[in-house]
Write an enzyme that holds these catalytic residues in place. Structure first.
Site, PDB file in Angstrom:
ATOM      1  CD  GLU A 106      -2.441   2.248   0.206  1.00  0.00           C
ATOM      2  OE1 GLU A 106      -3.678   0.665   0.602  1.00  0.00           O
ATOM      3  OE2 GLU A 106      -2.308   3.690   0.060  1.00  0.00           O
ATOM      4  CG  ASP A 155      -8.353  -3.205  -2.792  1.00  0.00           C
ATOM      5  OD1 ASP A 155      -9.293  -2.254  -3.143  1.00  0.00           O
ATOM      6  OD2 ASP A 155      -9.138  -3.786  -1.694  1.00  0.00           O
ATOM      7  CB  THR A 157      -7.175   4.613  -6.316  1.00  0.00           C
ATOM      8  OG1 THR A 157      -5.995   4.727  -5.942  1.00  0.00           O
ATOM      9  CG2 THR A 157      -7.756   4.751  -4.516  1.00  0.00           C
TER      10      THR A 157
HETATM   11  N1  SAM Z   1     -11.944  -0.257  -2.746  1.00  0.00           N
HETATM   12  C1  SAM Z   1     -11.717   0.749  -3.258  1.00  0.00           C
HETATM   13  C2  SAM Z   1     -11.600   1.905  -4.718  1.00  0.00           C
HETATM   14  O1  SAM Z   1     -11.907   0.022  -5.572  1.00  0.00           O
HETATM   15  O2  SAM Z   1     -12.348   2.507  -4.560  1.00  0.00           O
HETATM   16  C3  SAM Z   1      -9.894   0.955  -3.100  1.00  0.00           C
HETATM   17  C4  SAM Z   1      -9.921   1.066  -2.244  1.00  0.00           C
HETATM   18  S1  SAM Z   1      -8.479   0.508  -1.579  1.00  0.00           S
HETATM   19  C5  SAM Z   1      -8.300   2.222  -0.437  1.00  0.00           C
HETATM   20  C6  SAM Z   1      -7.350   1.160  -2.263  1.00  0.00           C
HETATM   21  C7  SAM Z   1      -5.353   1.895  -2.307  1.00  0.00           C
HETATM   22  O3  SAM Z   1      -5.339   1.180  -3.274  1.00  0.00           O
HETATM   23  C8  SAM Z   1      -5.787   3.285  -1.334  1.00  0.00           C
HETATM   24  O4  SAM Z   1      -5.742   3.153  -0.170  1.00  0.00           O
HETATM   25  C9  SAM Z   1      -4.464   3.670  -2.277  1.00  0.00           C
HETATM   26  O5  SAM Z   1      -3.791   4.260  -1.321  1.00  0.00           O
HETATM   27  C10 SAM Z   1      -3.184   2.888  -2.367  1.00  0.00           C
HETATM   28  N2  SAM Z   1      -2.749   3.314  -4.020  1.00  0.00           N
HETATM   29  C11 SAM Z   1      -2.871   4.025  -4.489  1.00  0.00           C
HETATM   30  N3  SAM Z   1      -2.103   3.640  -5.552  1.00  0.00           N
HETATM   31  C12 SAM Z   1      -1.043   2.500  -5.477  1.00  0.00           C
HETATM   32  C13 SAM Z   1       0.262   2.794  -5.405  1.00  0.00           C
HETATM   33  N4  SAM Z   1       0.966   2.848  -6.858  1.00  0.00           N
HETATM   34  N5  SAM Z   1       0.856   1.355  -5.405  1.00  0.00           N
HETATM   35  C14 SAM Z   1       0.028   0.762  -3.940  1.00  0.00           C
HETATM   36  N6  SAM Z   1      -0.894   0.935  -3.424  1.00  0.00           N
HETATM   37  C15 SAM Z   1      -1.968   2.384  -3.689  1.00  0.00           C
END
Ligand code: SAM
Length: 282
Positions: A106, A155, A157
């Protein structure tokens, strides 16, 4: 006084939730994070003004990202979750005694820490002894890995801000290499309904389809995401989720789920014509 959280699903469509109170607000190194408590959806949080997870409908997303691939190949032992900072995907994975290792990458540690504080419903299993947390960019994490995981769950954004690289061809190439010969990739695949989401859906599908011998898309109902109609991509080096899934074996595990069941496993791959047509075009 009434408080409402309003999100723009398109430039011309808004979605509003009546809020009891705002629990937290901050700008992290990567994004703006807001936690709220609401009447209909319980606690929820947003990143850069977009709904991520709420207590009422999180089960649909987390059931569908995890149980579809796990029922397809019950021998999955090593899993990589990219994103997923709320912990809901990890929570569902920890229900399988057969899984040996769950690495979660994450980018934003603040999402995890705040979810542990405000959303124990999803974050409660991040301390499972099989779970390893890495606070790094998932794009860089998979670069150079070789046959390290049986399952990768993206999973993420949307493809704006830190999540952008998780929809790139280079990232999918690296995921392909990082998977074992029986490996499966499931990724957050946007939605066919509104133009902006549909464009990303098609871009993602066109890249993945060229790489994996099996590449399908499945749907689920997510009331708080734009249009309520959302998709995951299912890509695999070997297993077809319809022909190869051992659904009786999954039922024998006796896992109680609120959204997923083995009829849905088949049905979720049957897409409405407008969505299937868009995917066939690419
Ligand atoms: N269920 C959600 C949706 O589809 O809207 C997604 C939930 S989850 C909170 C998404 C996570 O991806 C976020 O906490 C964000 O910080 C993380 N994220 C975004 N870009 C990322 C990256 N390049 N590497 C790892 N995590 C990432």
């Amino acid at each position: 006084m009434e408080l409402w959280y309003t999100e723009e699903h398109t430039d011309d469509v808004r979605f509003s939730i009546k809020v009891k109170e705002q629990l937290h607000s901050e700008q992290s190194e990567f994004q703006s994070i807001d936690f709220f408590d609401s009447y209909e959806f319980g606690k929820f949080f947003t990143l850069d003004g977009l709904m991520m997870v709420n207590e009422k409908d999180e089960f649909a997303y987390h059931d569908m990202i995890v149980h579809v691939p796990m029922a397809t190949n019950p021998n999955i032992k090593k899993v990589l979750v990219i994103g997923g900072g709320d912990g809901g995907t990890v929570r569902e994975l920890t229900r399988y005694a057969s899984i040996e290792k769950i690495d979660m990458v994450e980018i934003d540690e603040r999402v995890v820490r705040l979810s542990q504080k405000y959303l124990p419903i999803t974050a409660s299993k991040l301390e499972d002894e099989r779970v390893n947390l890495y606070f790094e960019d998932g794009v860089a994490f998979v670069d150079g890995l070789e046959k390290a995981y049986d399952l990768i769950l993206v999973d993420s954004t949307d493809p704006i801000g830190p999540g952008e690289g998780l929809f790139s061809k280079a990232f999918y190439d690296n995921c392909f290499r990082a998977l074992t010969d029986e490996g499966i990739l499931v990724n957050q695949h946007e939605s066919p309904y509104y133009d902006r989401d549909a464009k990303e859906m098609k871009r993602s599908h066109s890249k993945i389809k060229k790489l994996f011998p099996v590449s399908k898309v499945y749907q689920f109902h997510m009331p708080t995401y734009p249009s309520g109609h959302w998709l995951f991509g299912f890509a695999s080096k070997k297993y077809d989720p319809l022909k190869d899934a051992d659904l009786d074996a999954w039922n024998k595990l006796g896992l109680k789920t609120k959204y997923y069941n083995t009829n849905i496993h088949i049905g979720c791959f049957m897409l409405p014509t407008f969505a299937q047509d868009m995917l066939d075009e690419v």
